[in-house]
Design an enzyme around this catalytic site. Structure first.
Site, PDB file in Angstrom:
ATOM      1  N   PHE A 152     -18.950   1.827   8.421  1.00  0.00           N
ATOM      2  CA  PHE A 152     -17.764   2.677   8.602  1.00  0.00           C
ATOM      3  C   PHE A 152     -17.416   2.774  10.082  1.00  0.00           C
ATOM      4  O   PHE A 152     -16.853   3.757  10.533  1.00  0.00           O
ATOM      5  CB  PHE A 152     -18.019   4.067   8.007  1.00  0.00           C
ATOM      6  CG  PHE A 152     -18.376   4.023   6.543  1.00  0.00           C
ATOM      7  CD1 PHE A 152     -17.393   3.824   5.583  1.00  0.00           C
ATOM      8  CD2 PHE A 152     -19.693   4.145   6.132  1.00  0.00           C
ATOM      9  CE1 PHE A 152     -17.715   3.751   4.231  1.00  0.00           C
ATOM     10  CE2 PHE A 152     -20.032   4.080   4.781  1.00  0.00           C
ATOM     11  CZ  PHE A 152     -19.040   3.878   3.832  1.00  0.00           C
ATOM     12  N   GLU A 155     -13.470  -0.139  15.455  1.00  0.00           N
ATOM     13  CA  GLU A 155     -13.496  -0.891  16.698  1.00  0.00           C
ATOM     14  C   GLU A 155     -13.182   0.048  17.861  1.00  0.00           C
ATOM     15  O   GLU A 155     -12.339   0.923  17.753  1.00  0.00           O
ATOM     16  CB  GLU A 155     -12.471  -2.031  16.657  1.00  0.00           C
ATOM     17  CG  GLU A 155     -12.934  -3.160  15.775  1.00  0.00           C
ATOM     18  CD  GLU A 155     -11.905  -4.272  15.660  1.00  0.00           C
ATOM     19  OE1 GLU A 155     -11.101  -4.452  16.588  1.00  0.00           O
ATOM     20  OE2 GLU A 155     -11.918  -4.946  14.625  1.00  0.00           O
ATOM     21  N   GLY A 257      -2.735  -1.499  11.773  1.00  0.00           N
ATOM     22  CA  GLY A 257      -3.044  -2.924  11.785  1.00  0.00           C
ATOM     23  C   GLY A 257      -4.540  -3.083  11.868  1.00  0.00           C
ATOM     24  O   GLY A 257      -5.293  -2.190  11.467  1.00  0.00           O
ATOM     25  N   CYS A 260      -9.308  -4.713   9.476  1.00  0.00           N
ATOM     26  CA  CYS A 260      -9.876  -4.099   8.265  1.00  0.00           C
ATOM     27  C   CYS A 260      -8.825  -3.561   7.304  1.00  0.00           C
ATOM     28  O   CYS A 260      -8.763  -3.981   6.148  1.00  0.00           O
ATOM     29  CB  CYS A 260     -10.804  -2.963   8.665  1.00  0.00           C
ATOM     30  SG  CYS A 260     -12.116  -3.526   9.730  1.00  0.00           S
ATOM     31  N   LYS A 320      -4.879  -1.313  18.437  1.00  0.00           N
ATOM     32  CA  LYS A 320      -5.117   0.069  18.877  1.00  0.00           C
ATOM     33  C   LYS A 320      -5.781  -0.024  20.242  1.00  0.00           C
ATOM     34  O   LYS A 320      -6.219  -1.116  20.641  1.00  0.00           O
ATOM     35  CB  LYS A 320      -5.998   0.809  17.876  1.00  0.00           C
ATOM     36  CG  LYS A 320      -7.413   0.268  17.764  1.00  0.00           C
ATOM     37  CD  LYS A 320      -8.252   1.167  16.867  1.00  0.00           C
ATOM     38  CE  LYS A 320      -9.709   0.774  16.924  1.00  0.00           C
ATOM     39  NZ  LYS A 320     -10.560   1.621  16.124  1.00  0.00           N
TER      40      LYS A 320
HETATM   41  C1  UGA Z   1     -11.217   1.196  10.327  1.00  0.00           C
HETATM   42  C2  UGA Z   1     -11.912   2.479   9.871  1.00  0.00           C
HETATM   43  O1  UGA Z   1     -11.494   3.585  10.688  1.00  0.00           O
HETATM   44  C3  UGA Z   1     -13.432   2.340   9.936  1.00  0.00           C
HETATM   45  O2  UGA Z   1     -14.057   3.501   9.405  1.00  0.00           O
HETATM   46  C4  UGA Z   1     -13.836   1.117   9.113  1.00  0.00           C
HETATM   47  O3  UGA Z   1     -15.245   0.907   9.169  1.00  0.00           O
HETATM   48  C5  UGA Z   1     -13.141  -0.105   9.650  1.00  0.00           C
HETATM   49  O4  UGA Z   1     -11.717   0.086   9.562  1.00  0.00           O
HETATM   50  C6  UGA Z   1     -13.580  -1.286   8.831  1.00  0.00           C
HETATM   51  O5  UGA Z   1     -13.288  -1.329   7.633  1.00  0.00           O
HETATM   52  O6  UGA Z   1     -14.335  -2.120   9.350  1.00  0.00           O
HETATM   53  P1  UGA Z   1     -10.508   0.160  12.686  1.00  0.00           P
HETATM   54  O7  UGA Z   1      -9.708  -0.826  11.907  1.00  0.00           O
HETATM   55  O8  UGA Z   1     -11.377  -0.331  13.775  1.00  0.00           O
HETATM   56  O9  UGA Z   1     -11.479   0.997  11.702  1.00  0.00           O
HETATM   57  O10 UGA Z   1      -9.490   1.166  13.364  1.00  0.00           O
HETATM   58  P2  UGA Z   1      -8.894   2.639  13.137  1.00  0.00           P
HETATM   59  O11 UGA Z   1      -9.236   3.453  14.297  1.00  0.00           O
HETATM   60  O12 UGA Z   1      -9.242   3.180  11.801  1.00  0.00           O
HETATM   61  O13 UGA Z   1      -7.328   2.341  13.205  1.00  0.00           O
HETATM   62  C7  UGA Z   1      -6.688   1.488  12.271  1.00  0.00           C
HETATM   63  C8  UGA Z   1      -5.205   1.475  12.482  1.00  0.00           C
HETATM   64  O14 UGA Z   1      -4.636   2.705  12.056  1.00  0.00           O
HETATM   65  C9  UGA Z   1      -4.744   1.278  13.932  1.00  0.00           C
HETATM   66  O15 UGA Z   1      -3.683   0.359  13.973  1.00  0.00           O
HETATM   67  C10 UGA Z   1      -4.303   2.669  14.358  1.00  0.00           C
HETATM   68  O16 UGA Z   1      -3.328   2.634  15.351  1.00  0.00           O
HETATM   69  C11 UGA Z   1      -3.748   3.207  13.046  1.00  0.00           C
HETATM   70  N1  UGA Z   1      -3.742   4.686  12.971  1.00  0.00           N
HETATM   71  C12 UGA Z   1      -4.907   5.382  12.947  1.00  0.00           C
HETATM   72  C13 UGA Z   1      -2.532   5.359  12.891  1.00  0.00           C
HETATM   73  O17 UGA Z   1      -1.447   4.741  12.901  1.00  0.00           O
HETATM   74  N2  UGA Z   1      -2.534   6.728  12.797  1.00  0.00           N
HETATM   75  C14 UGA Z   1      -3.686   7.449  12.771  1.00  0.00           C
HETATM   76  O18 UGA Z   1      -3.601   8.701  12.670  1.00  0.00           O
HETATM   77  C15 UGA Z   1      -4.888   6.763  12.854  1.00  0.00           C
END
Ligand code: UGA
Length: 433
Positions: A152, A155, A257, A260, A320
């Site tokens: 979980f 990045e 994006g 994952c 991100k």
């Molecule tokens: C995500 C999950 O948060 C991890 O728990 C999971 O382990 C991982 O996928 C995976 O499956 O390996 P990650 O893709 O690294 O992690 O990034 P996040 O921080 O979750 O962000 C994902 C996207 O959502 C980004 O583009 C971010 O800008 C966007 N986001 C996030 C939003 O647009 N709004 C938010 O409130 C939060």
């Protein structure tokens, strides 16, 4: 080696494999990370870290004594008690997860007589563990234990997420194999959820789907805010303080994006569809996200008219901040759409590269990106963007139009800096422009 220390072979030296290997070494175990890419393994042996992940280089260096790197399966498996599978599972054309790398690892496992445990870190469809079990049994390896131990980690915060997780999920066919994996995590203070294998596999997919649903939900609220005169930032604050709702993942923006969410949403959608179920909410979540990435174009057209020949600066390419990962990054979709509209696209990012983005000029500084631009789009909320002298930037532009795709900056301050400033779902501040 302390008594509880184990020998672990990690298959896959990508983000997940390296973080897993480094963190288990930090916990005192002996780890060999194996990958099929000789260049990657050579670099790791020289102490170079092939990916940008805060804290990873330090933790690899600190535990160098307990870590080794290999291309050969036999070398990785030497005395290994536990095998972690951390290879990629990209989507196929059908949207199903491509498990070919997983099967290669399983088929290459030597016919060991000792009892080892295979732990799955790669994100796989529900039912994969069952298939692995049968495949191992068919090779006379029914004594090999199998555990689903999903990750979980996000990045940018992967090392911390591994060492200080909200929970550890362990799904096993037999209790003893689950106990081995639970013992590996001694030293980490977190609740452990023990389950059957299928449920652990589903926990991973459902957790990501829940997070994506929140993002698409708040993005739709943002779009309604825009149409009705409300401010989504205030709305998110107001609903987030409800303990049943919670604050996280309520930042409206230009869509999610990464390596994952887009892949896992498709995989879960197809998993459901292949099982005869139409997952309506998830389908809507995916569609909302696709539309969200494109809404910026409408905002630019509203300010500038036709985008043909207009110079548009994209600030941020990574999906991100704090990562160089551009997989499924909204910036790439946006750049493609802008080029198709006939715009000139210039991009800045402190670590990510516009490789493969034909027609996009990448520059080294924010100042160079905005110079003579007709509009700026803030795509990734890199902290350094809060430090820019925006008033000076505005005067260097052809027309001072700003679209804040992450609601990062203060609307009044940007207005005072001389911009015609639009954000996502912040109609209440539109009176400023
Ligand atoms: C995500 C999950 O948060 C991890 O728990 C999971 O382990 C991982 O996928 C995976 O499956 O390996 P990650 O893709 O690294 O992690 O990034 P996040 O921080 O979750 O962000 C994902 C996207 O959502 C980004 O583009 C971010 O800008 C966007 N986001 C996030 C939003 O647009 N709004 C938010 O409130 C939060």
């Amino acid at each position: 080696m302390s008594e509880s220390a184990q020998r672990i072979a990690v298959f896959g030296a990508g983000y997940v494999g390296l973080v897993t290997g480094a963190c288990f070494a930090e916990l005192g175990h002996r780890v060999t990370v194996r990958d099929i890419l000789p260049d990657r393994i050579e670099a790791l042996r020289r102490g170079e870290v092939p990916i940008y992940e805060p804290g990873l280089a330090e933790i690899l260096a600190r535990n160098a004594e307990r870590l080794s790197f290999a291309t050969e399966v036999a070398e990785a498996m030497e005395e290994a008690d536990i095998v972690y599978v951390a290879v990629g599972t990209p989507p196929t054309y059908s949207g199903d997860a491509d498990l070919s790398a997983v099967w290669t690892v399983i088929d290459e496992l030597p016919a060991v007589e000792r009892r080892i445990v295979v732990a799955m870190k790669s994100t796989v469809p529900v039912g994969t563990g069952e298939k692995v079990r049968h495949r191992l049994a068919a090779r006379g390896l029914a004594h090999v234990g199998y555990v689903s131990n999903p990750e979980f980690t996000a990045e940018g915060t992967a090392v911390r997420d591994f060492m200080e997780p909200d929970r550890i999920v362990i799904g096993a066919f037999d209790e003893a194999a689950g106990d081995v994996i639970a013992a590996l995590h001694a030293g980490i203070d977190a609740p452990i959820v023990r389950s059957d294998v299928a449920s652990a596999e589903m926990i991973k997919l459902a957790a990501n789907a829940a997070l994506m649903t929140r993002i698409s939900f708040i993005n739709e609220i943002a779009n309604v805010c825009e149409a009705t005169g409300a401010d989504v930032v205030k709305v998110a604050e107001g609903i987030g303080l409800d303990r049943r709702i919670g604050k996280s993942f309520l930042r409206a923006g230009i869509g999610f994006g990464g390596s994952c969410f887009p892949k896992d949403s498709l995989a879960l959608k197809q998993l459901a569809a292949n099982s005869g179920y139409h997952f309506q909410v998830l389908n809507a979540v995916i569609e909302v996200n696709e539309l969200q990435k494109r809404r910026v174009i409408g905002k630019l057209v509203a300010r500038l008219g036709s985008l043909r020949g207009k110079r548009i600066a994209l600030l941020g390419l990574a999906f991100k901040p704090h990562t160089d990962d551009t997989r499924e990054a909204p910036a790439f979709v946006l750049a493609g759409r802008l080029l198709a509209e006939g715009a000139d696209v210039v991009a800045w990012d402190p670590v990510a590269h516009a490789d493969g983005l034909v027609g996009v000029e990448q520059v080294a500084t924010v100042e160079d990106a905005v110079l003579a631009a007709d509009a700026v789009v803030l795509v990734t909320e890199w902290p350094e963007l809060a430090e820019v002298d925006w008033a000076a930037a505005a005067t260097s532009m052809r027309t001072a139009v700003f679209v804040d795709g992450r609601n990062m900056l203060d609307p009044r301050a940007m207005h005072d800096a001389g911009f015609r400033y639009d954000a996502i779902g912040r109609a209440a501040s539109n009176g400023l422009t």
